[in-house]
Design a protein around this motif. Structure first.
Motif, PDB file in Angstrom:
ATOM      1  N   LEU A 184      40.610   2.912  16.849  1.00  0.00           N
ATOM      2  CA  LEU A 184      39.307   3.440  16.438  1.00  0.00           C
ATOM      3  C   LEU A 184      39.093   4.860  16.957  1.00  0.00           C
ATOM      4  CD1 LEU A 184      37.145   0.233  17.022  1.00  0.00           C
ATOM      5  CD2 LEU A 184      37.829   1.184  14.812  1.00  0.00           C
ATOM      6  N   LEU A 185      39.520   5.117  18.179  1.00  0.00           N
ATOM      7  CA  LEU A 185      39.392   6.463  18.750  1.00  0.00           C
ATOM      8  C   LEU A 185      40.310   7.447  18.034  1.00  0.00           C
ATOM      9  CD1 LEU A 185      39.250   5.460  22.524  1.00  0.00           C
ATOM     10  CD2 LEU A 185      37.438   6.676  21.279  1.00  0.00           C
ATOM     11  N   ALA A 186      41.537   7.029  17.758  1.00  0.00           N
ATOM     12  CA  ALA A 186      42.512   7.919  17.122  1.00  0.00           C
ATOM     13  C   ALA A 186      42.094   8.299  15.707  1.00  0.00           C
ATOM     14  CB  ALA A 186      43.889   7.261  17.109  1.00  0.00           C
ATOM     15  N   ASN A 187      41.322   7.440  15.034  1.00  0.00           N
ATOM     16  CA  ASN A 187      40.938   7.684  13.645  1.00  0.00           C
ATOM     17  C   ASN A 187      39.487   8.140  13.492  1.00  0.00           C
ATOM     18  OD1 ASN A 187      43.275   6.723  11.689  1.00  0.00           O
ATOM     19  ND2 ASN A 187      43.244   5.328  13.447  1.00  0.00           N
ATOM     20  N   GLY A 188      38.854   8.503  14.593  1.00  0.00           N
ATOM     21  CA  GLY A 188      37.525   9.094  14.525  1.00  0.00           C
ATOM     22  C   GLY A 188      36.387   8.128  14.312  1.00  0.00           C
ATOM     23  N   TYR A 189      36.673   6.805  14.324  1.00  0.00           N
ATOM     24  CA  TYR A 189      35.578   5.843  14.232  1.00  0.00           C
ATOM     25  C   TYR A 189      34.780   5.810  15.531  1.00  0.00           C
ATOM     26  CZ  TYR A 189      37.612   4.096   9.904  1.00  0.00           C
ATOM     27  OH  TYR A 189      38.084   3.989   8.616  1.00  0.00           O
ATOM     28  N   THR A 236      33.949   9.492  11.579  1.00  0.00           N
ATOM     29  CA  THR A 236      34.481   8.676  10.481  1.00  0.00           C
ATOM     30  C   THR A 236      33.575   7.475  10.228  1.00  0.00           C
ATOM     31  OG1 THR A 236      36.726   9.321  11.142  1.00  0.00           O
ATOM     32  CG2 THR A 236      36.515   7.495   9.606  1.00  0.00           C
ATOM     33  N   ALA A 237      33.110   6.839  11.285  1.00  0.00           N
ATOM     34  CA  ALA A 237      32.183   5.716  11.128  1.00  0.00           C
ATOM     35  C   ALA A 237      30.859   6.180  10.536  1.00  0.00           C
ATOM     36  CB  ALA A 237      31.960   5.031  12.471  1.00  0.00           C
ATOM     37  N   GLU A 238      30.381   7.327  10.985  1.00  0.00           N
ATOM     38  CA  GLU A 238      29.141   7.857  10.423  1.00  0.00           C
ATOM     39  C   GLU A 238      29.280   8.063   8.920  1.00  0.00           C
ATOM     40  OE1 GLU A 238      26.235   8.564  11.722  1.00  0.00           O
ATOM     41  OE2 GLU A 238      26.512   8.624  13.896  1.00  0.00           O
ATOM     42  N   ARG A 239      30.438   8.553   8.498  1.00  0.00           N
ATOM     43  CA  ARG A 239      30.654   8.845   7.085  1.00  0.00           C
ATOM     44  C   ARG A 239      30.821   7.572   6.261  1.00  0.00           C
ATOM     45  NH1 ARG A 239      34.494  11.883   7.938  1.00  0.00           N
ATOM     46  NH2 ARG A 239      36.268  10.506   7.511  1.00  0.00           N
ATOM     47  N   GLU A 240      31.538   6.576   6.796  1.00  0.00           N
ATOM     48  CA  GLU A 240      31.900   5.396   6.007  1.00  0.00           C
ATOM     49  C   GLU A 240      30.928   4.229   6.142  1.00  0.00           C
ATOM     50  OE1 GLU A 240      35.877   4.171   6.763  1.00  0.00           O
ATOM     51  OE2 GLU A 240      36.772   6.120   6.263  1.00  0.00           O
ATOM     52  N   LEU A 241      30.210   4.142   7.245  1.00  0.00           N
ATOM     53  CA  LEU A 241      29.428   2.930   7.519  1.00  0.00           C
ATOM     54  C   LEU A 241      27.923   3.141   7.578  1.00  0.00           C
ATOM     55  CD1 LEU A 241      31.631   1.420  10.398  1.00  0.00           C
ATOM     56  CD2 LEU A 241      31.701   0.828   7.973  1.00  0.00           C
ATOM     57  N   SER A 242      27.467   4.396   7.586  1.00  0.00           N
ATOM     58  CA  SER A 242      26.060   4.640   7.925  1.00  0.00           C
ATOM     59  C   SER A 242      25.106   4.572   6.740  1.00  0.00           C
ATOM     60  CB  SER A 242      25.925   6.012   8.599  1.00  0.00           C
ATOM     61  OG  SER A 242      26.265   7.052   7.690  1.00  0.00           O
ATOM     62  N   LYS A 243      25.611   4.335   5.516  1.00  0.00           N
ATOM     63  CA  LYS A 243      24.723   4.309   4.361  1.00  0.00           C
ATOM     64  C   LYS A 243      23.679   3.202   4.500  1.00  0.00           C
ATOM     65  CE  LYS A 243      28.346   6.050   1.275  1.00  0.00           C
ATOM     66  NZ  LYS A 243      29.212   5.742   0.114  1.00  0.00           N
ATOM     67  N   SER A 244      22.470   3.508   3.996  1.00  0.00           N
ATOM     68  CA  SER A 244      21.359   2.532   3.995  1.00  0.00           C
ATOM     69  C   SER A 244      21.161   1.933   5.380  1.00  0.00           C
ATOM     70  CB  SER A 244      21.615   1.419   2.969  1.00  0.00           C
ATOM     71  OG  SER A 244      21.742   1.944   1.678  1.00  0.00           O
ATOM     72  N   HIS A 245      21.058   2.812   6.368  1.00  0.00           N
ATOM     73  CA  HIS A 245      20.768   2.386   7.737  1.00  0.00           C
ATOM     74  C   HIS A 245      21.840   1.435   8.276  1.00  0.00           C
ATOM     75  CE1 HIS A 245      16.843   4.294   7.258  1.00  0.00           C
ATOM     76  NE2 HIS A 245      16.677   3.588   6.157  1.00  0.00           N
ATOM     77  N   TRP A 246      23.087   1.735   7.984  1.00  0.00           N
ATOM     78  CA  TRP A 246      24.220   0.979   8.508  1.00  0.00           C
ATOM     79  C   TRP A 246      24.203  -0.483   8.027  1.00  0.00           C
ATOM     80  CZ3 TRP A 246      27.879   3.380  11.757  1.00  0.00           C
ATOM     81  CH2 TRP A 246      27.549   4.690  12.159  1.00  0.00           C
ATOM     82  N   ILE A 247      23.750  -0.674   6.794  1.00  0.00           N
ATOM     83  CA  ILE A 247      23.633  -2.038   6.288  1.00  0.00           C
ATOM     84  C   ILE A 247      24.989  -2.732   6.221  1.00  0.00           C
ATOM     85  CG2 ILE A 247      23.849  -1.403   3.850  1.00  0.00           C
ATOM     86  CD1 ILE A 247      21.470  -4.063   5.334  1.00  0.00           C
ATOM     87  N   ALA A 248      26.076  -1.963   6.092  1.00  0.00           N
ATOM     88  CA  ALA A 248      27.410  -2.573   6.007  1.00  0.00           C
ATOM     89  C   ALA A 248      27.741  -3.393   7.238  1.00  0.00           C
ATOM     90  CB  ALA A 248      28.472  -1.486   5.805  1.00  0.00           C
ATOM     91  N   LEU A 249      27.147  -3.055   8.385  1.00  0.00           N
ATOM     92  CA  LEU A 249      27.438  -3.775   9.621  1.00  0.00           C
ATOM     93  C   LEU A 249      26.771  -5.144   9.676  1.00  0.00           C
ATOM     94  CD1 LEU A 249      27.171  -0.969  12.336  1.00  0.00           C
ATOM     95  CD2 LEU A 249      29.248  -1.983  11.382  1.00  0.00           C
TER      96      LEU A 249
END
Length: 726
Positions: free
Chosen positions: A449-454, A467-480
């Motif tokens: 996770l550190l090596a890939n910017g998550y 990377t996590a901000e870009r991929e997971l943060s849509k709609s208030h991090w609903i993906a989580l």
């Protein structure tokens, strides 16, 4: 909470008029007076069922509960009455009882039933899930419902909201419906994390009550739901005295089988269970025009259309639904006259769930088997034999849910806490499902996770990376909030926003040109959005092609069902009082099987072919385990030796002039001496999309997860210890 105390005062005098209506058992006499009034005046019960008495006693002793009962066996009240009694006596505010369900439809089904008990007690009941409008599911600060019905994913959303989370601080009981449907799944791992976290929110032990159908290892289910440090109790409903009736139709022609269905369901309320969505659509099309009304119900159809079918079934008059496993769980669709099993079931538990849909209120359960072949008859008899012996599949949680570990790690960081690397790993590993994940695996995941910017290091602290901000943060991090693997289907929606269903990407080109028929209705595609995987559709008078789905197939025959088949083969036939036609079909199915085979052992047998030899490895392990044995043999045997499998055996075609039997035996013997770590790299590489958050994991970790939880390598190695010598 003032309203509770007023209910108590008011009900005491009213209850005095009913003391002789319901037998005063010790469990009943200890209930809050207001609840006793509801049981007598609203529910109009004149006695408790045995399972309800036992649940009350065990809950009073402080235990977490798993309550085992069939459909319509009184599970819901067995769980809610003790929890309501506890809530009334405590008199606390906020959410006091949380009901968790695997299905939103089950929540919609149960809310009226629960409200009927709660409303006279001045308790507010509310549902919260994605199909309910935001304004309908919201509540103002300080006005939380006393009883909240939701799903694990929606509960995760609640826990990310500080106000909603505070409303759970006085939570006293969690009731998990159909808990057996969770334990083997990623959602079950997520659920188990949520239970631990609810204890932390409440700063005490919140009571846990699981409602379950019969499974083969209920003690392990209870241990999974609860904790070794907590009192636990398993409550079983006694066997129903009502009988069971079965009928059989054996017909190779599908049109004739569909005619048999139409004759069987005419004038009745019936469910017809089939093995796939494609099959359900095909049979529904075959029945249309022969019986009415007839509906289809499966996971690719929108919830609105499924609900329409459920409502019609629950109404007056005859009706028929063609369905997959979507109607196995306890959604109330009223009294059924008949369940039809179109083809054999793939597990004993599934067979029992479906059979339990009929036979309510003391009438016999009735199932009609519509079978296509001798093999189908063999599997149907195996299911009946296992059920007669009170057997059901054992269920176990995933051993290496590293993808859910990643989800919980990000949720912890999203809570805004500054956490060092080691405290972060330890905090997540303290959640019960992650006890089997080693520290070295955790370190490998974090390094990736550190090596890939998550993730990034902020001094000595771990923080969420770009990377996590870009991929997971849509709609208030609903993906989580969900661990359900994202499907790649196309969602079909009308211009007014009605969701029709989901189509397989492989079918889209056909649908775009010719339209399609789903749930018996014609649709025309007017536009498509490949980027968002969406279709805009309008109704059509033309019945276009029926969709097909390439994924989401059944896991095949279960281990228990395959073993039951093995017992029939071992004794040379079924000992059930079956019709002669079915007995003859079973005899024909096993006629060519060799002697000496049976469950609990692995037998290698060879027989000559016109060219070469066929070597059969008889395991009776079921489809998925035998698929793994096939992978192992393909790794060890010459590539020119084709290897195939079914639920009972793995077959190797050996060219002429080679001692295939000894070679296959030696390969299996070699595998039996290895450890699971030795076999990880022998298995196929599965795509990251196999798991939610799979792309956030290194390949080595994904390989380990697949070897243990998908290919079931530990179980295969254990089975190979039963390899019989040549």
């Amino acid at each position: 909470m003032v309203c509770l105390r007023r209910v108590s005062d008011r009900s005491s005098a009213i209850y005095a008029r009913h003391t002789n209506t319901l037998p005063v058992t010790s469990a009943y006499s200890r209930l809050h007076p207001a609840l006793r009034e509801v049981i007598v005046s609203t529910l109009r019960w004149d006695e408790f069922r045995a399972v309800q008495e036992a649940s009350l006693r065990s809950f009073a002793e402080g235990s977490d509960l798993v309550i085992l009962a069939p459909t319509a066996g009184g599970k819901t009240e067995s769980g809610f009455i003790p929890a309501l009694d506890d809530l009334l006596k405590a008199g606390t505010d906020g959410v006091g009882i949380l009901y968790l369900s695997p299905l939103k439809a089950l929540i919609n089904d149960q809310i009226d039933r629960i409200s009927r008990i709660a409303a006279p007690l001045a308790l507010l009941v509310s549902a919260w899930h994605g199909d309910i409008g935001r304004s309908d599911r919201a509540w103002r600060e300080g006005e939380a419902p006393h009883i909240l019905l939701t799903t694990p994913e929606s509960l995760e959303v609640l826990l990310t909201d500080p106000i909603r989370r505070d409303d759970l601080k006085n939570l006293r009981s969690v009731i998990i419906d159909e808990v057996h449907a969770f334990i083997t799944t990623d959602r079950g791992v997520h659920l188990r994390c949520l239970l631990d976290r609810l204890d932390r929110v409440a700063d005490r032990r919140v009571r846990r009550i699981g409602l379950s159908a019969t499974i083969g290892n209920p003690d392990q289910l209870l241990a999974w739901l609860s904790d070794p440090s907590r009192p636990q109790s398993l409550v079983r409903a006694p066997s129903s005295p009502s009988g069971r009736r079965f009928s059989f139709t054996l017909e190779s022609d599908e049109d004739e089988r569909i005619r048999s269905v139409s004759r069987a369901v005419a004038g009745k309320k019936a469910l017809v269970f089939v093995g796939s969505r494609t099959g359900a659509e095909r049979i529904h099309a075959g029945l249309s025009g022969r019986i009415s009304p007839v509906f289809v119900h499966h996971s690719a159809i929108s919830s609105d259309l499924r609900h329409e079918a459920e409502e019609r079934m629950a109404g007056h008059g005859s009706a028929c639904i063609i369905c997959t496993s979507t109607l196995e769980l306890g959604i109330d669709i009223g009294g059924l006259d008949l369940v039809i099993q179109f083809g054999p079931p793939d597990s004993v538990a599934s067979f029992l769930q479906r059979l339990g849909r009929t036979g309510r209120r003391g009438s016999p359960s009735e199932m009609a088997f519509i079978l296509a072949s001798e093999d189908d008859a063999l599997v149907a008899a195996a299911a009946l034999e296992a059920a007669r012996e009170h057997e059901a599949e054992s269920l176990y949680p995933p051993a290496l849910p590293c993808h859910v570990f990643v989800q919980q790690l990000f949720l912890l960081l999203r809570a805004g806490r500054a956490v060092g690397r080691r405290p972060l790993i330890e905090a997540v590993r303290r959640l019960t499902p992650f006890e089997g994940i080693s520290e070295s695996d955790c370190d490998q995941i974090l390094d990736h996770l550190l090596a890939n910017g998550y993730l990034v290091m902020d001094g000595d602290l771990v923080a969420i990376g770009p990377t996590a901000e870009r991929e997971l943060s849509k709609s208030h991090w609903i993906a989580l909030c969900s661990v359900i693997s994202g499907g790649n289907g196309y969602r079909a929606v009308t211009p007014d926003g009605q969701v029709v269903g989901t189509l397989d990407p492989c079918f889209i080109e056909v649908a775009a040109v010719e339209g399609f028929t789903l749930a018996g209705r014609g649709w025309r595609v007017i536009s498509r959005d490949d980027a968002r995987r969406g279709l805009l559709v309008v109704p059509s008078d033309r019945q276009g092609p029926r969709p097909f789905w390439t994924g989401g197939g059944t896991p095949g025959l279960s281990l228990l069902l395959a073993q039951s088949v093995g017992r029939i083969a071992e004794r040379g036939g079924s000992d059930l009082p079956l019709p002669q036609e079915i007995r003859d079909a079973i005899a024909k199915a096993i006629y060519s099987w060799p002697e000496g085979i049976g469950p609990g052992r692995v037998t290698v047998i060879s027989e000559p072919l016109v060219e070469g030899t066929l070597v059969s490895v008889w395991t009776f392990l079921g489809d998925r385990p035998n698929a793994t044995v096939t992978h192992l043999l393909r790794h060890l045997l010459p590539p020119r030796w084709p290897v195939q499998y079914d639920a009972y055996a793995v077959s190797v075609t050996v060219p002429p002039g080679e001692d295939g039997r000894q070679t296959v035996y030696d390969a299996l013997l070699h595998c039996s001496t290895l450890k699971k770590e030795d076999l990880v790299d022998w298995m196929p590489i599965l795509p990251p999309e196999t798991w939610a958050f799979g792309r956030l994991l290194p390949e080595e970790i994904r390989r380990k997860m697949a070897a243990v939880d998908i290919f079931a390598i530990p179980g295969i190695l254990a089975a190979l210890k039963g390899l019989r010598p040549l």
